[in-house]
Design a protein around this motif. Structure first.
Motif, PDB file in Angstrom:
ATOM      1  N   TRP A 101       0.855  -1.191   0.000  1.00 33.02           N
ATOM      2  CA  TRP A 101       0.000   0.000   0.000  1.00 33.02           C
ATOM      3  C   TRP A 101       0.891   1.241   0.000  1.00 33.02           C
ATOM      4  N   VAL A 102       0.444   2.296  -0.667  1.00 32.78           N
ATOM      5  CA  VAL A 102       1.112   3.600  -0.540  1.00 32.78           C
ATOM      6  C   VAL A 102       0.038   4.624  -0.202  1.00 32.78           C
ATOM      7  N   LEU A 103       0.184   5.263   0.939  1.00 33.26           N
ATOM      8  CA  LEU A 103      -0.767   6.317   1.303  1.00 33.26           C
ATOM      9  C   LEU A 103      -0.414   7.598   0.563  1.00 33.26           C
ATOM     10  N   LEU A 104      -1.424   8.366   0.210  1.00 33.30           N
ATOM     11  CA  LEU A 104      -1.214   9.690  -0.380  1.00 33.30           C
ATOM     12  C   LEU A 104      -1.771  10.722   0.601  1.00 33.30           C
ATOM     13  N   PRO A 105      -0.943  11.129   1.562  1.00 35.34           N
ATOM     14  CA  PRO A 105      -1.452  12.048   2.593  1.00 35.34           C
ATOM     15  C   PRO A 105      -1.475  13.494   2.069  1.00 35.34           C
ATOM     16  N   PHE A 106      -2.552  13.832   1.348  1.00 38.30           N
ATOM     17  CA  PHE A 106      -2.679  15.211   0.857  1.00 38.30           C
ATOM     18  C   PHE A 106      -2.574  16.220   2.006  1.00 38.30           C
ATOM     19  N   PRO A 107      -3.069  15.877   3.211  1.00 42.04           N
ATOM     20  CA  PRO A 107      -2.911  16.820   4.322  1.00 42.04           C
ATOM     21  C   PRO A 107      -1.436  17.105   4.647  1.00 42.04           C
ATOM     22  N   ALA A 108      -0.559  16.120   4.492  1.00 41.85           N
ATOM     23  CA  ALA A 108       0.870  16.347   4.759  1.00 41.85           C
ATOM     24  C   ALA A 108       1.488  17.183   3.636  1.00 41.85           C
ATOM     25  N   ALA A 109       1.101  16.884   2.383  1.00 40.97           N
ATOM     26  CA  ALA A 109       1.592  17.681   1.252  1.00 40.97           C
ATOM     27  C   ALA A 109       1.222  19.149   1.452  1.00 40.97           C
ATOM     28  N   ASN A 110       0.037  19.378   2.012  1.00 39.55           N
ATOM     29  CA  ASN A 110      -0.457  20.744   2.223  1.00 39.55           C
ATOM     30  C   ASN A 110       0.304  21.484   3.309  1.00 39.55           C
ATOM     31  N   ARG A 111       1.092  20.775   4.094  1.00 38.30           N
ATOM     32  CA  ARG A 111       1.868  21.435   5.148  1.00 38.30           C
ATOM     33  C   ARG A 111       3.364  21.353   4.854  1.00 38.30           C
ATOM     34  N   ASP A 112       3.699  21.142   3.578  1.00 36.83           N
ATOM     35  CA  ASP A 112       5.106  21.076   3.188  1.00 36.83           C
ATOM     36  C   ASP A 112       5.628  22.501   3.004  1.00 36.83           C
ATOM     37  N   ASP A 113       6.651  22.870   3.785  1.00 35.98           N
ATOM     38  CA  ASP A 113       7.107  24.274   3.716  1.00 35.98           C
ATOM     39  C   ASP A 113       7.913  24.575   2.453  1.00 35.98           C
ATOM     40  N   LYS A 114       8.222  23.550   1.671  1.00 33.32           N
ATOM     41  CA  LYS A 114       8.823  23.838   0.357  1.00 33.32           C
ATOM     42  C   LYS A 114       7.762  24.337  -0.626  1.00 33.32           C
ATOM     43  N   GLN A 115       6.525  24.011  -0.370  1.00 27.64           N
ATOM     44  CA  GLN A 115       5.442  24.380  -1.281  1.00 27.64           C
ATOM     45  C   GLN A 115       4.628  25.576  -0.768  1.00 27.64           C
ATOM     46  N   PHE A 116       4.580  25.744   0.543  1.00 29.34           N
ATOM     47  CA  PHE A 116       3.737  26.800   1.124  1.00 29.34           C
ATOM     48  C   PHE A 116       4.546  27.639   2.110  1.00 29.34           C
ATOM     49  N   ALA A 117       4.440  28.981   1.966  1.00 28.21           N
ATOM     50  CA  ALA A 117       5.062  29.870   2.951  1.00 28.21           C
ATOM     51  C   ALA A 117       4.318  29.710   4.273  1.00 28.21           C
ATOM     52  N   ASN A 118       5.035  29.726   5.386  1.00 26.65           N
ATOM     53  CA  ASN A 118       4.408  29.553   6.715  1.00 26.65           C
ATOM     54  C   ASN A 118       3.409  28.395   6.709  1.00 26.65           C
ATOM     55  N   ALA A 119       3.895  27.243   6.245  1.00 25.61           N
ATOM     56  CA  ALA A 119       2.994  26.104   6.018  1.00 25.61           C
ATOM     57  C   ALA A 119       2.229  25.693   7.273  1.00 25.61           C
ATOM     58  N   HIS A 120       2.810  25.951   8.444  1.00 26.98           N
ATOM     59  CA  HIS A 120       2.153  25.484   9.676  1.00 26.98           C
ATOM     60  C   HIS A 120       1.242  26.514  10.303  1.00 26.98           C
TER      61      HIS A 120
END
Lengths: 410, 64
Positions: free
Chosen positions: A317-336
């Motif tokens: 199985w491979v999970l696709l945690p879109f919630p984790a992708a959404n908190r990636d600071d390489k993709q989003f400024a101030n991701a947290h």
């Protein structure tokens, strides 16, 4: 078949359990700790072998790579897709099109897209406003309410039941089946669980037959008459899609609405800004979707392969945690940080690639209206300090109880 | 300024249509396309940039 692993997690990098209450409660910290310790992809022997990639880049590339990753099993379970008895395999899968692979997927999805396009969904707005106001009317003048049990959980059920042509008053039964399918994935296959699955199938068979005998203007009748590759859909395909629309449309949106209200109950500055500037709500809802994305999907590895330095085995199985992708600071400024007027927001809450959530326009409409009406009627509310907020476990995350104190009503 | 939606990347998230309906439209399947050959009328440049900054599939491009 590998041995089934149960029991408490010993190490999140090598023994995680995304179905555990500890994961539901601490997932943001777990992802951060894993990434900071140099582990951007975690593994567990649970569920017969499962991977958890954590960066936006990895999630994006797996979502796009339908050559190596199949959607045959969108929800991780104790049985691998090939171990499930009487199962419809790839490329169709049990609940098309979410469980389907190309090229079949494209045709199965194309059938459904028009019914969920913005121009077909927008006209539901007034009805959703009415549903939300009625739910608040039903709370009377109570100071203590539960915004999950009395509000968020009902909104998506009422709309999707009407779209499908199922009795709206069966909402409690639908929610029971949603929990059966999506929560409790770590539970053993007890007789009680099997009995509930059987009841679900019997319920659907009854309503599908009723639609065959008495066709009407709804999605079930549409599916029973729809054609794919010049032939009518098989009954398994039509029923599988009904199951998908019912399950996928309910606790995802219920979770999205609940998480948004939970944020506003615990962040009074944000709440006041939205009460004073309701035209900011659509932008804020996108940020709630980013920061509290409810849905993690799953894929199945087609053949042994290497991915970012790890050896994946066929049928892992491979999970696709879109919630984790959404908190990636390489993709989003101030991701947290939750920034309710975030201007640049390419969040992946509705997935990426060919399986983009079919119901995203409906989900957005329901979330926007639900937040708007709640703030109109309750401009000031907070979490009841004497009660517990509880969160779901599994691949859909959201509050299942939201005990609030109403401090002001309008 | 001109905007363009790459139809091979668009997956129908409909963010551009929601944020800048003056510049983007969607077909019956929810796939987006640019209006008016992508020409951005004066005063709507910020909306064009907003649409680009909110496309999860990186399907929108801008020519200045």
């Amino acid at each position: 078949m590998s041995e089934t692993v149960y029991g408490p997690v010993t190490d999140w990098a090598t023994d995680f359990d995304h179905g555990s209450p500890a994961y539901a409660a601490n997932q943001h910290k777990i992802w951060e700790d894993l990434k900071n310790s140099g582990c951007p992809i975690a593994h567990t022997d649970r569920y017969g072998g499962t991977w958890l990639p954590l960066t936006h880049e990895m999630v994006h590339s797996i979502a796009y790579d339908t050559d190596h990753f199949s959607s045959e099993g969108p929800v991780v379970g104790q049985l691998k897709p090939s171990e499930v008895p009487d199962r419809i395999g790839a490329p169709i899968g049990p609940v098309p099109p979410i469980s389907s692979d190309p090229p079949f997927h494209n045709e199965a999805r194309r059938l459904l897209l028009p019914a969920f396009s913005p121009k077909m969904i927008d006209p539901w707005r007034d009805e959703v406003i009415e549903i939300c106001n009625k739910l608040i009317d039903d709370m009377g003048d109570a100071d203590h309410i539960d915004a999950a049990l009395q509000y968020s959980q009902h909104i998506p059920v009422m709309v999707i039941a009407r779209m499908l042509g199922l009795p709206v008053e069966d909402g409690d039964r639908f929610r029971g089946w949603v929990n059966l399918v999506l929560s409790g994935i770590g539970e053993e296959r007890t007789e009680e669980r099997m009995q509930k699955f059987m009841e679900f199938n019997e319920y659907l068979a009854y309503h599908v037959n009723d639609h065959k005998e008495n066709p009407r203007e709804d999605l079930i009748s549409f599916l029973l008459n729809a054609e794919i590759f010049g032939e009518k859909l098989s009954l398994e395909h039509a029923v599988g899609t009904v199951i998908l629309l019912l399950i996928a449309g309910i606790d995802t949106t219920w979770s999205g609405i609940g998480s948004s209200l939970w944020h506003l109950a615990t962040n009074s500055v944000d709440r006041r800004r939205l009460v004073e500037n309701p035209d900011m709500i659509p932008t804020a809802v996108e940020e709630f979707l980013r920061a509290y994305a409810p849905v993690t999907m799953a894929r199945v590895v087609k053949e042994d392969m290497e991915f970012h330095g790890v050896q994946m085995k066929k049928e892992d199985w491979v999970l696709l945690p879109f919630p984790a992708a959404n908190r990636d600071d390489k993709q989003f400024a101030n991701a947290h940080e939750v920034v309710i007027d975030r201007e640049e927001n390419r969040h992946a809450a509705f997935g990426l690639g060919i399986h983009r959530c079919l119901g995203s326009n409906l989900a957005r409409l329901e979330m926007n209206v639900a937040v708007e009406v709640f703030l109109q009627r309750f401009p000031d509310f907070s979490v009841d300090a004497n009660e517990m907020v509880t969160w779901s476990t599994g691949q859909v995350r959201g509050p299942r109880t939201l005990p609030f104190v109403v401090n002001a009503r309008a | 300024m001109r905007v363009h939606v790459d139809p091979s990347k668009c997956q129908g998230h409909n963010r551009c249509y929601a944020l800048a309906p003056e510049l983007f439209d969607v077909d019956d399947y929810g796939n987006a396309f640019e209006r008016n050959d992508g020409v951005v009328p004066a005063g709507l440049e910020d909306k064009a940039r907003l649409a680009l900054a909110n496309c999860p599939e990186f399907a929108i491009s801008i020519e200045e």
